[in-house]
Design a protein around this motif. Structure first.
Motif, PDB file in Angstrom:
ATOM      1  N   ARG A 147      14.306 -60.227  64.752  1.00  0.00           N
ATOM      2  CA  ARG A 147      13.932 -59.563  65.744  1.00  0.00           C
ATOM      3  C   ARG A 147      13.709 -60.491  67.118  1.00  0.00           C
ATOM      4  O   ARG A 147      13.878 -59.641  68.354  1.00  0.00           O
ATOM      5  N   LEU A 148      13.357 -61.599  66.931  1.00  0.00           N
ATOM      6  CA  LEU A 148      13.254 -62.248  68.432  1.00  0.00           C
ATOM      7  C   LEU A 148      14.357 -62.555  68.809  1.00  0.00           C
ATOM      8  O   LEU A 148      14.654 -62.660  70.251  1.00  0.00           O
ATOM      9  N   ASP A 149      15.341 -63.020  68.155  1.00  0.00           N
ATOM     10  CA  ASP A 149      16.641 -63.209  68.912  1.00  0.00           C
ATOM     11  C   ASP A 149      17.140 -61.848  69.401  1.00  0.00           C
ATOM     12  O   ASP A 149      17.819 -61.774  70.520  1.00  0.00           O
ATOM     13  N   GLU A 150      17.164 -60.597  68.920  1.00  0.00           N
ATOM     14  CA  GLU A 150      17.475 -59.400  69.116  1.00  0.00           C
ATOM     15  C   GLU A 150      16.673 -59.132  70.639  1.00  0.00           C
ATOM     16  O   GLU A 150      17.366 -58.642  71.593  1.00  0.00           O
ATOM     17  N   LEU A 151      15.609 -59.322  70.712  1.00  0.00           N
ATOM     18  CA  LEU A 151      14.592 -59.044  71.981  1.00  0.00           C
ATOM     19  C   LEU A 151      15.209 -60.151  72.971  1.00  0.00           C
ATOM     20  O   LEU A 151      15.329 -59.632  74.312  1.00  0.00           O
ATOM     21  N   THR A 152      15.547 -61.258  72.629  1.00  0.00           N
ATOM     22  CA  THR A 152      15.869 -62.175  73.788  1.00  0.00           C
ATOM     23  C   THR A 152      17.523 -61.888  74.164  1.00  0.00           C
ATOM     24  O   THR A 152      17.669 -61.872  75.289  1.00  0.00           O
ATOM     25  N   ARG A 153      18.184 -61.503  73.223  1.00  0.00           N
ATOM     26  CA  ARG A 153      19.362 -60.710  73.744  1.00  0.00           C
ATOM     27  C   ARG A 153      19.246 -59.703  74.632  1.00  0.00           C
ATOM     28  O   ARG A 153      20.034 -59.632  75.782  1.00  0.00           O
ATOM     29  N   GLN A 154      18.470 -58.929  74.313  1.00  0.00           N
ATOM     30  CA  GLN A 154      18.325 -57.564  75.048  1.00  0.00           C
ATOM     31  C   GLN A 154      17.928 -58.050  76.264  1.00  0.00           C
ATOM     32  O   GLN A 154      18.141 -57.448  77.416  1.00  0.00           O
ATOM     33  N   ALA A 155      16.807 -58.948  76.408  1.00  0.00           N
ATOM     34  CA  ALA A 155      16.039 -59.453  77.859  1.00  0.00           C
ATOM     35  C   ALA A 155      17.288 -60.196  78.628  1.00  0.00           C
ATOM     36  O   ALA A 155      17.037 -59.958  79.850  1.00  0.00           O
ATOM     37  N   ASP A 156      18.017 -61.010  77.849  1.00  0.00           N
ATOM     38  CA  ASP A 156      19.246 -61.326  78.751  1.00  0.00           C
ATOM     39  C   ASP A 156      20.099 -60.442  79.409  1.00  0.00           C
ATOM     40  O   ASP A 156      20.661 -60.702  80.493  1.00  0.00           O
ATOM     41  N   GLU A 157      20.385 -59.572  78.629  1.00  0.00           N
ATOM     42  CA  GLU A 157      21.281 -58.398  79.085  1.00  0.00           C
ATOM     43  C   GLU A 157      20.751 -57.697  80.352  1.00  0.00           C
ATOM     44  O   GLU A 157      21.452 -57.290  81.132  1.00  0.00           O
TER      45      GLU A 157
ATOM     46  N   GLY B 290      18.815 -58.838  82.318  1.00  0.00           N
ATOM     47  CA  GLY B 290      18.502 -59.720  83.374  1.00  0.00           C
ATOM     48  C   GLY B 290      16.969 -60.095  83.574  1.00  0.00           C
ATOM     49  O   GLY B 290      16.687 -60.687  84.913  1.00  0.00           O
ATOM     50  N   LEU B 291      16.273 -59.895  82.602  1.00  0.00           N
ATOM     51  CA  LEU B 291      14.837 -60.338  82.881  1.00  0.00           C
ATOM     52  C   LEU B 291      14.577 -61.722  82.676  1.00  0.00           C
ATOM     53  O   LEU B 291      13.520 -62.044  83.506  1.00  0.00           O
ATOM     54  N   TYR B 292      15.378 -62.596  82.530  1.00  0.00           N
ATOM     55  CA  TYR B 292      15.100 -63.994  82.661  1.00  0.00           C
ATOM     56  C   TYR B 292      15.252 -64.572  84.050  1.00  0.00           C
ATOM     57  O   TYR B 292      14.880 -65.481  84.517  1.00  0.00           O
ATOM     58  N   ASP B 293      16.015 -63.514  85.025  1.00  0.00           N
ATOM     59  CA  ASP B 293      16.062 -63.859  86.723  1.00  0.00           C
ATOM     60  C   ASP B 293      14.924 -63.203  87.174  1.00  0.00           C
ATOM     61  O   ASP B 293      15.008 -63.400  88.509  1.00  0.00           O
ATOM     62  N   VAL B 294      13.942 -62.408  86.483  1.00  0.00           N
ATOM     63  CA  VAL B 294      13.064 -61.776  87.263  1.00  0.00           C
ATOM     64  C   VAL B 294      11.669 -62.879  87.442  1.00  0.00           C
ATOM     65  O   VAL B 294      11.352 -63.550  86.452  1.00  0.00           O
ATOM     66  N   ASP B 295      10.976 -62.768  88.593  1.00  0.00           N
ATOM     67  CA  ASP B 295       9.860 -63.756  88.657  1.00  0.00           C
ATOM     68  C   ASP B 295       8.780 -63.003  88.053  1.00  0.00           C
ATOM     69  O   ASP B 295       8.750 -61.914  87.478  1.00  0.00           O
ATOM     70  N   GLY B 296       7.722 -64.101  87.439  1.00  0.00           N
ATOM     71  CA  GLY B 296       6.629 -63.403  86.574  1.00  0.00           C
ATOM     72  C   GLY B 296       5.844 -62.486  87.001  1.00  0.00           C
ATOM     73  O   GLY B 296       5.633 -61.547  86.264  1.00  0.00           O
ATOM     74  N   GLU B 297       5.627 -62.216  88.316  1.00  0.00           N
ATOM     75  CA  GLU B 297       4.785 -61.414  88.784  1.00  0.00           C
ATOM     76  C   GLU B 297       5.577 -59.919  88.659  1.00  0.00           C
ATOM     77  O   GLU B 297       5.008 -58.904  88.196  1.00  0.00           O
ATOM     78  N   ALA B 298       6.848 -59.865  88.915  1.00  0.00           N
ATOM     79  CA  ALA B 298       7.694 -58.693  88.839  1.00  0.00           C
ATOM     80  C   ALA B 298       7.528 -58.258  87.351  1.00  0.00           C
ATOM     81  O   ALA B 298       7.491 -56.975  87.062  1.00  0.00           O
TER      82      ALA B 298
END
Length: 166
Positions: free
Chosen positions: A135-145, A147-155
């Motif tokens: 499940r964590l791997d799937e959530l990480t994959r979705q977040a990467d797709e 573009g959530l890793y490129d969003v700053d923490g406040e946003a």
């Protein structure tokens, strides 16, 4: 001198204060891949079965890291509190899992008390670990797709708050 504490069902042994003999044993075991021979105080020798040798290696490795050890039969039965503690969950959560048939258990006669087999609890723990990892791997994959890793923490916190409201 090492400390051994007897709990209700098991003996827990702490590593020795002086690790030199343990380190010598660990070094010996590292350089031998096959079981050794056990020599009694009278010189009598007996081959150490492979299974016992493997347990010895695990015990020595754990003690070398300064960990206490306990070796128990896998068929051991646990109370619901012991099983919950092993899984790191509350007893009430464990009882809910039992009621939902997530884990097998036995009843003691006509009583309400339930007992679980250690191997069933360990198998459940392993299954849930694998499931969480998937499940964590799937959530990480979705977040990467997304573009959530490129969003700053406040946003991200703002978007999360909005999502929770809807």
């Amino acid at each position: 001198m090492n400390a051994a504490a007897r709990t209700k069902d098991a003996v827990v042994v702490d590593p020795p204060l002086d690790l030199s003999e343990l380190l010598n044993l660990a070094n010996f075991l590292e350089h031998h891949s096959a079981p050794a021979v056990l020599v009694g105080p009278d010189g009598e020798q007996i081959a150490l079965p492979l299974e016992a040798y493997e347990v010895l290696c695990q015990v020595v490795t754990a003690m070398q890291r300064g960990e206490s050890v306990s070796v128990e039969p896998i068929d051991r039965q646990l109370t619901t509190q012991q099983a919950a503690s092993l899984l790191g969950i509350s007893r009430s959560t464990l009882v809910r899992l039992l009621d939902e048939n997530e884990l097998p258990f036995d009843r003691l006669g006509e009583s309400r008390h339930r007992r679980l087999r250690l191997h069933d609890v360990l198998a459940y723990r392993d299954r849930t670990r694998v499931d969480r990892r998937v499940r964590l791997d799937e959530l990480t994959r979705q977040a990467d797709e997304d573009g959530l890793y490129d969003v700053d923490g406040e946003a991200y916190r703002h978007a999360l708050g909005e999502a929770r409201k809807s």
